[in-house]
Write an enzyme that holds these catalytic residues in place. Structure first.
Site, PDB file in Angstrom:
ATOM      1  N   HIS A 173       0.836  -1.221   0.000  1.00  0.00           N
ATOM      2  CA  HIS A 173       0.000   0.000   0.000  1.00  0.00           C
ATOM      3  C   HIS A 173       0.866   1.263   0.000  1.00  0.00           C
ATOM      4  CE1 HIS A 173      -3.237  -2.766   1.347  1.00  0.00           C
ATOM      5  NE2 HIS A 173      -2.285  -3.254   2.131  1.00  0.00           N
ATOM      6  N   SER A 294      15.367  21.093 -16.754  1.00  0.00           N
ATOM      7  CA  SER A 294      14.171  21.891 -17.001  1.00  0.00           C
ATOM      8  C   SER A 294      14.595  23.141 -17.757  1.00  0.00           C
ATOM      9  CB  SER A 294      13.538  22.273 -15.661  1.00  0.00           C
ATOM     10  OG  SER A 294      12.775  23.457 -15.803  1.00  0.00           O
ATOM     11  N   LYS A 300      16.610  21.529 -11.480  1.00  0.00           N
ATOM     12  CA  LYS A 300      15.926  20.264 -11.747  1.00  0.00           C
ATOM     13  C   LYS A 300      16.729  19.271 -12.566  1.00  0.00           C
ATOM     14  CE  LYS A 300      11.905  19.486 -11.936  1.00  0.00           C
ATOM     15  NZ  LYS A 300      10.475  19.567 -12.059  1.00  0.00           N
ATOM     16  N   TYR A 334     -11.257 -13.011 -45.510  1.00  0.00           N
ATOM     17  CA  TYR A 334     -10.498 -11.752 -45.508  1.00  0.00           C
ATOM     18  C   TYR A 334     -11.439 -10.557 -45.620  1.00  0.00           C
ATOM     19  CZ  TYR A 334      -7.328  -7.981 -46.643  1.00  0.00           C
ATOM     20  OH  TYR A 334      -6.652  -6.791 -46.609  1.00  0.00           O
ATOM     21  N   GLN A 339      -6.160  -4.694 -43.004  1.00  0.00           N
ATOM     22  CA  GLN A 339      -5.040  -3.823 -43.357  1.00  0.00           C
ATOM     23  C   GLN A 339      -4.630  -2.948 -42.161  1.00  0.00           C
ATOM     24  OE1 GLN A 339      -4.492  -2.341 -47.413  1.00  0.00           O
ATOM     25  NE2 GLN A 339      -4.866  -0.288 -46.619  1.00  0.00           N
ATOM     26  N   LYS A 342      -1.513  -3.689 -39.437  1.00  0.00           N
ATOM     27  CA  LYS A 342      -0.078  -3.448 -39.595  1.00  0.00           C
ATOM     28  C   LYS A 342       0.437  -2.275 -38.771  1.00  0.00           C
ATOM     29  CE  LYS A 342      -0.674  -5.526 -43.763  1.00  0.00           C
ATOM     30  NZ  LYS A 342      -2.024  -5.555 -43.228  1.00  0.00           N
TER      31      LYS A 342
HETATM   32  N1  ARG Z   1      -2.848  -4.379 -48.320  1.00  0.00           N
HETATM   33  C1  ARG Z   1      -3.665  -5.479 -47.939  1.00  0.00           C
HETATM   34  C2  ARG Z   1      -3.605  -5.684 -46.417  1.00  0.00           C
HETATM   35  O1  ARG Z   1      -2.756  -5.141 -45.823  1.00  0.00           O
HETATM   36  C3  ARG Z   1      -3.208  -6.720 -48.594  1.00  0.00           C
HETATM   37  C4  ARG Z   1      -4.270  -7.702 -48.833  1.00  0.00           C
HETATM   38  C5  ARG Z   1      -5.303  -7.149 -49.743  1.00  0.00           C
HETATM   39  N2  ARG Z   1      -6.233  -8.121 -50.157  1.00  0.00           N
HETATM   40  C6  ARG Z   1      -7.337  -7.762 -50.788  1.00  0.00           C
HETATM   41  N3  ARG Z   1      -8.124  -8.700 -51.157  1.00  0.00           N
HETATM   42  N4  ARG Z   1      -7.659  -6.504 -50.982  1.00  0.00           N
HETATM   43  O2  ARG Z   1      -4.403  -6.384 -45.844  1.00  0.00           O
END
Ligand code: ARG
Length: 482
Positions: A173, A294, A300, A334, A339, A342
């Site tokens: 605590h 600072s 600081k 899909y 997309q 990523k």
């Molecule tokens: N640029 C797409 C992604 O990052 C690749 C796959 C695209 N596939 C499609 N059927 N449009 O997911």
């Protein structure tokens, strides 16, 4: 594919596809804003090495399976290697019109080797392709993160080895609880990092499964051999179900969850360092290597590094949430939503790498523990009160009774401004006849720590044991892969 015989697709100047245009179904080019909106090339170019590796393996397999001739396969592979060389020389910079890295590579291949390049995409789709690329990429990143965690562990271990005999107040605590060996405190983080590494290892097993050959969603009539490409790319297995193969992003979620725990652990340590570096605690001094000043207050020295780590944890947790939300409503198979995986994943990896490195450096050369201050802190509190009770327990007083007695004693000491060790022996004996002169040694902080010999406890012997074990268990830090 559009050819010279379908000028309409090209006439508008803006078009898509690997070959400069979509199939003949399309007559008009994309709206420029939509082209920008749709494109992932701005970030998925990071997958270029993996995209080339995947395509090389695919081309070779097509040759071996007799889908194309071996000479054609070789020519495709040469072309792909040309793209790799161009990229290495800084000469491959596809623009928005390429849409994504997969199209960019295919287009360049066709430009370099001619119409034969159009055979590369036989028996595959960008859907299985992107999944393959991302898994190859993440697999490598996981290995790098494992090394970064190992370095972090070594940095903790090196500090711990310096500070077995340094005492630090232990808190619950955030109230003083019982004194600890500082090494014991640091080793707790080494253990957390060990679990983090195990978790990454678990995730890696599920990342290392190959979706290639699932094609768009249903498999392909082309007589491909999925096991060949998987083996060449170092995958341990292939997805059993083509729909699952192209629509599984569990691995990204799982990885982000593992990364979130890494960041949570780093952030807890960061928070402790921030507290320790304050005037109020004064347990560590920040060296000039990792602290900042600072712009206004000349006195600081700020703990920016741990503060940033604490702050960045939120980013990683956010990406985990984003990925979960991204997949929850998606029908098979899909969907373009994928997309979005990523940028989230890239940022999770980069942030985790950066924070691990920064915290390792902070431990290696950014903080100096101040044993004098730590010692003072431990000597001037009531964190030995449990040990007074344990003293009586060893003399056959029931724990709960001892606990009550000591509680009353602490209360009186606080009122009188006395520490337990400052009480004369008569006061102890008036409290309970079992007290003898050896009570002073028993409540001395170093003895308090030494006495906690239970397995996993902070007793110096136990801590030395744990240190030696960790030294044995931790591999040396390997050199980075080229
Ligand atoms: N640029 C797409 C992604 O990052 C690749 C796959 C695209 N596939 C499609 N059927 N449009 O997911």
């Amino acid at each position: 594919m559009a050819t010279e015989s379908s000028p309409s697709a090209r006439g508008r100047g803006v078009s898509g596809g690997a070959d400069g245009s979509w199939s003949d179904r399309f007559e008009e080019g994309l709206h420029p804003a939509i082209e920008r909106f749709n494109a992932s090339i701005g970030f998925d170019i990071a997958l270029l090495p993996q995209d080339l590796d995947g395509s090389v393996a695919h081309a070779r397999m097509l040759g071996r399976c007799g889908v194309i001739t071996t000479a054609e396969a070789e020519r495709l592979i040469e072309g792909l290697e040309l793209v790799r060389a161009e990229a290495a020389a800084g000469g491959f910079n596809p623009g928005l019109e390429a849409e994504d890295v997969h199209f960019a590579v295919e287009r360049r291949l066709i430009a370099l080797i001619g119409p034969l390049g159009k055979k590369l995409h036989t028996g595959r789709s960008r859907n299985d392709q992107v999944g393959t690329d991302l898994r190859l990429w993440l697999r490598q990143k996981i290995d790098g993160l494992d090394r970064a965690l190992l370095r972090f562990q070594h940095a903790l271990l090196a500090q711990a080895e310096q500070h077995v005999d340094t005492l630090i107040p232990g808190y619950t605590h955030l109230q003083r609880a019982q004194p600890l060996s500082l090494a014991h405190h640091l080793l707790a983080y080494v253990e957390m990092a060990a679990r983090d590494r195990q978790r990454l290892g678990d995730v890696r097993r599920r990342v290392n499964i190959c979706p290639l050959g699932a094609a768009a969603l249903a498999g392909t009539p082309v007589p491909i051999d999925r096991r060949q490409t998987a083996a060449e790319l170092g995958f341990e297995a292939i997805y059993a179900n083509s729909l699952d193969a192209v629509s599984d992003r569990d691995f990204a979620v799982e990885f982000s969850a593992a990364a979130s725990l890494i960041l949570a652990h780093l952030s807890r340590l960061a928070e402790e360092v921030i507290l320790w570096a304050s005037e109020e605690f004064g347990f560590v001094a920040l060296t000039d290597r990792c602290a900042t000043g600072s712009s206004l207050m000349p006195q600081k020295k700020n703990p920016d590094v741990p503060e940033l780590v604490r702050g960045k944890a939120g980013r990683v947790f956010g990406h985990l949430q984003a990925l979960l939300t991204m997949i929850k409503g998606l029908p098979l198979a899909y969907n373009k939503d994928f997309q979005e995986d990523k940028e989230a994943l890239f940022d999770v990896v980069r942030t985790t790498e950066d924070c691990l490195e920064a915290m390792a450096i902070l431990l290696e050369e950014g903080i100096r523990f101040r044993p004098e201050r730590l010692e003072q802190a431990v000597a001037a509190d009531f964190s030995n009160a449990t040990d007074v009770a344990d003293y009586l327990v060893a003399r056959d007083v029931p724990f709960r009774e001892a606990y009550q007695l000591v509680g009353g004693l602490v209360k009186r000491c606080l009122a009188e401004g006395l520490l337990l060790r400052e009480l004369p022996l008569e006061r102890w004996q008036a409290l309970h006849p079992a007290f003898e002169a050896d009570v002073y040694a028993a409540i001395e902080p170093r003895q308090v720590v030494r006495a906690r010999r239970s397995e996993g406890g902070t007793g110096f012997d136990r801590v030395r044991e744990q240190l030696a074990l960790m030294r044995q268990r931790l591999d040396p830090i390997p050199a980075e892969n080229p």
